[in-house]
Design a protein around this motif. Structure first.
Motif, mmCIF file in Angstrom:
data_model
loop_
_atom_site.group_PDB
_atom_site.id
_atom_site.type_symbol
_atom_site.label_atom_id
_atom_site.label_comp_id
_atom_site.label_asym_id
_atom_site.label_seq_id
_atom_site.Cartn_x
_atom_site.Cartn_y
_atom_site.Cartn_z
ATOM 1 N N ILE A 90 122.099 46.355 45.288
ATOM 2 C CA ILE A 90 122.407 45.456 44.174
ATOM 3 C C ILE A 90 123.409 44.397 44.614
ATOM 4 N N GLU A 91 124.451 44.815 45.323
ATOM 5 C CA GLU A 91 125.447 43.860 45.796
ATOM 6 C C GLU A 91 124.812 42.847 46.739
ATOM 7 N N GLY A 92 123.857 43.303 47.548
ATOM 8 C CA GLY A 92 123.166 42.384 48.441
ATOM 9 C C GLY A 92 122.337 41.375 47.682
ATOM 10 N N ALA A 93 121.653 41.827 46.626
ATOM 11 C CA ALA A 93 120.834 40.929 45.813
ATOM 12 C C ALA A 93 121.698 39.938 45.037
ATOM 13 N N LEU A 94 122.823 40.405 44.514
ATOM 14 C CA LEU A 94 123.736 39.508 43.804
ATOM 15 C C LEU A 94 124.321 38.471 44.754
ATOM 16 N N ALA A 95 124.630 38.909 45.972
ATOM 17 C CA ALA A 95 125.178 37.983 46.968
ATOM 18 C C ALA A 95 124.198 36.876 47.296
ATOM 19 N N ALA A 96 122.904 37.164 47.190
ATOM 20 C CA ALA A 96 121.880 36.156 47.447
ATOM 21 C C ALA A 96 122.009 34.985 46.491
ATOM 22 N N ASN A 97 122.618 35.240 45.331
ATOM 23 C CA ASN A 97 122.823 34.189 44.338
ATOM 24 C C ASN A 97 124.274 33.746 44.247
ATOM 25 N N GLY A 98 125.058 34.113 45.255
ATOM 26 C CA GLY A 98 126.445 33.677 45.278
ATOM 27 C C GLY A 98 127.351 34.446 44.344
ATOM 28 N N LEU A 99 126.883 35.582 43.843
ATOM 29 C CA LEU A 99 127.680 36.393 42.931
ATOM 30 C C LEU A 99 128.249 37.585 43.687
ATOM 31 N N SER A 100 129.523 37.831 43.506
ATOM 32 C CA SER A 100 130.155 38.955 44.192
ATOM 33 C C SER A 100 130.693 39.961 43.188
ATOM 34 N N VAL A 101 130.795 41.200 43.630
ATOM 35 C CA VAL A 101 131.289 42.291 42.790
ATOM 36 C C VAL A 101 132.623 42.765 43.350
ATOM 37 N N ASP A 102 133.635 42.866 42.507
ATOM 38 C CA ASP A 102 134.954 43.318 42.939
ATOM 39 C C ASP A 102 134.957 44.832 43.167
ATOM 40 N N SER A 103 136.095 45.331 43.628
ATOM 41 C CA SER A 103 136.216 46.760 43.935
ATOM 42 C C SER A 103 136.034 47.645 42.698
ATOM 43 N N ASP A 104 136.257 47.083 41.519
ATOM 44 C CA ASP A 104 136.091 47.864 40.289
ATOM 45 C C ASP A 104 134.649 47.863 39.791
ATOM 46 N N GLY A 105 133.751 47.246 40.565
ATOM 47 C CA GLY A 105 132.339 47.245 40.205
ATOM 48 C C GLY A 105 131.936 46.157 39.238
ATOM 49 N N LYS A 106 132.865 45.239 38.929
ATOM 50 C CA LYS A 106 132.578 44.173 37.979
ATOM 51 C C LYS A 106 132.476 42.827 38.690
ATOM 52 N N THR A 107 131.708 41.926 38.109
ATOM 53 C CA THR A 107 131.664 40.554 38.621
ATOM 54 C C THR A 107 132.966 39.846 38.246
ATOM 55 N N GLN A 108 133.209 38.713 38.875
ATOM 56 C CA GLN A 108 134.492 38.022 38.677
ATOM 57 C C GLN A 108 134.614 37.400 37.296
ATOM 58 N N TYR A 109 133.510 37.142 36.650
ATOM 59 C CA TYR A 109 133.543 36.578 35.300
ATOM 60 C C TYR A 109 132.327 37.089 34.525
ATOM 61 N N LEU A 110 132.360 36.885 33.225
ATOM 62 C CA LEU A 110 131.274 37.355 32.372
ATOM 63 C C LEU A 110 129.986 36.589 32.670
#
Length: 377
Positions: A90-110
């Motif tokens: 999932i993190e790899g797929a999100l990264a494909a769109n420039g979205l990253s997940v923090d250590s708490d498992g949440k994205t940086q914004y809503l």
């Protein structure tokens, strides 16, 4: 034919604190040189979305989700996969769109995503499971994005089209890392303001320990809550053609969206401090205006505040004021084809000025019919 569908509501709330500022006090604003009670547009948008869900006005797959917990949602949809491995994919797929997940498992914004978009993203991960690799936590956002398979990036971007989610189509969205997925709103919502002057009030309260001793006569907790009571003017305008565009040309869905929006706006009540005040007060007036030239917010009807009288309620005076303002402005800026539909519990709106409905269901259904005629015309 281009047309704007406007909602004008007059709604009196009992003592309450529906929408708080950073100090915990009810939000307010200076308008016409006087302090007014205020409920923000974002607050009423959320209340509208919650009302649509609570009353099941639209199917789940036609609604959106605003969350930082997209990773958790996708893990749930990939339940047949190993959770730890799924998290990496999932993190790899999100990264494909420039979205990253923090250590708490949440994205940086809503993120504001349609249910169909989330389901599509889960399907994409499943399809390209073997192509997605673990993300180097030390890599930059750019490096993470470039490491993702190009096919996944391409398909993921194509998925993020709003997913025909009605609330995304209505209220729009902005994704900082994915400007291609941004969507301009078909609807604009004004901050609700009181039609009259408002002063803050304070509730001083105490609480007593049920298990206290006989010699303990004082309070065990002391505090205060600020609140007010106000008659609000609420306004929203919907660009019907833009709504159809945002829903990819699906006119039938757009008509369902119009009907659901009218119903949800009327039933929307902010949740702030409701356990304390229970201010569940429905609007006394719902006016729907169809305008062809330009939208017309009627808030200036209350630039001079309505004043309390013994013989007439603030709500009655506000509806009367609203009608007078519309007649004056429409004569100058309106179009002969403009029309009104309304529900009025105050009997202050002139019957000659539009088509009256006796209940909310009838009003929402009639607005849908009018919207259908507009689209066909």
């Amino acid at each position: 034919m281009r047309a704007f569908i406007e909602l004008h509501l007059i709604q009196n709330f009992a003592p309450s604190n529906l929408n708080r500022d950073d100090t915990g006090a009810p939000k307010d604003a200076i308008f016409g040189g006087h302090r007014r009670a205020r409920v923000s547009s974002q607050c009423f948008k959320r209340a509208t979305r919650l009302a649509a869900a609570e009353h099941e006005l639209l199917p789940v797959d036609q609604r959106g989700v605003r969350t930082k917990r997209i990773k958790r949602l996708l893990i749930e949809r990939l339940a047949e996969r190993d959770p730890e491995e799924a998290a990496q994919k999932i993190e790899g797929a999100l990264a494909a769109n420039g979205l990253s997940v923090d250590s708490d498992g949440k994205t940086q914004y809503l993120l504001f995503l349609g249910e169909k978009e989330i389901a599509g993203f889960a399907g994409l991960i499943n399809e390209h499971w073997d192509d997605l690799t673990a993300i180097d936590e030390k890599a930059s956002k750019k490096e993470r994005k470039s490491a993702a398979p190009k096919e996944v990036t391409k398909k993921a971007l194509a998925l993020l089209d709003g997913g025909k989610a009605v609330d995304i189509a209505l209220f729009g969205r902005m994704l900082a890392d994915l400007p291609q997925a941004n969507q301009d709103a078909a609807c604009q919502v004004a901050h609700a303001i009181s039609t009259h002057r408002v002063e803050r009030e304070f509730d001083y309260y105490t609480a007593v320990d049920d298990k206290g001793g006989a010699d303990e006569t004082g309070a065990d907790m002391i505090g205060q809550i600020e609140f007010n009571s106000a008659t609000f003017y609420r306004y929203a305008v919907l660009d019907l053609n833009k709504l159809v565009e945002n829903l990819h040309g699906d006119q039938e869905l757009a008509l369902s969206a119009v009907e659901a929006f009218v119903t949800a706006m009327a039933r929307a009540v902010p949740t702030g401090k409701q356990n304390t005040f229970a201010a569940h007060n429905a609007p006394d007036f719902i006016g729907i205006s169809v305008r062809y030239l330009a939208p017309m917010n009627l808030a200036n009807a209350f630039e001079k505040p309505v004043t309390a009288r013994m013989d007439r309620s603030l709500t009655e005076q506000s509806v009367e004021r609203l009608s007078e303002a519309d007649q004056k402005l429409s004569a100058v800026y309106g179009d002969d084809k403009d029309r009104w539909l309304y529900l009025d519990l105050t009997s202050q709106w002139p019957e000659s000025r539009g088509e009256r409905k006796s209940n909310l269901t009838g009003l929402a259904t009639r607005v849908r019919e009018v919207a259908s005629d507009l689209l066909e015309g």
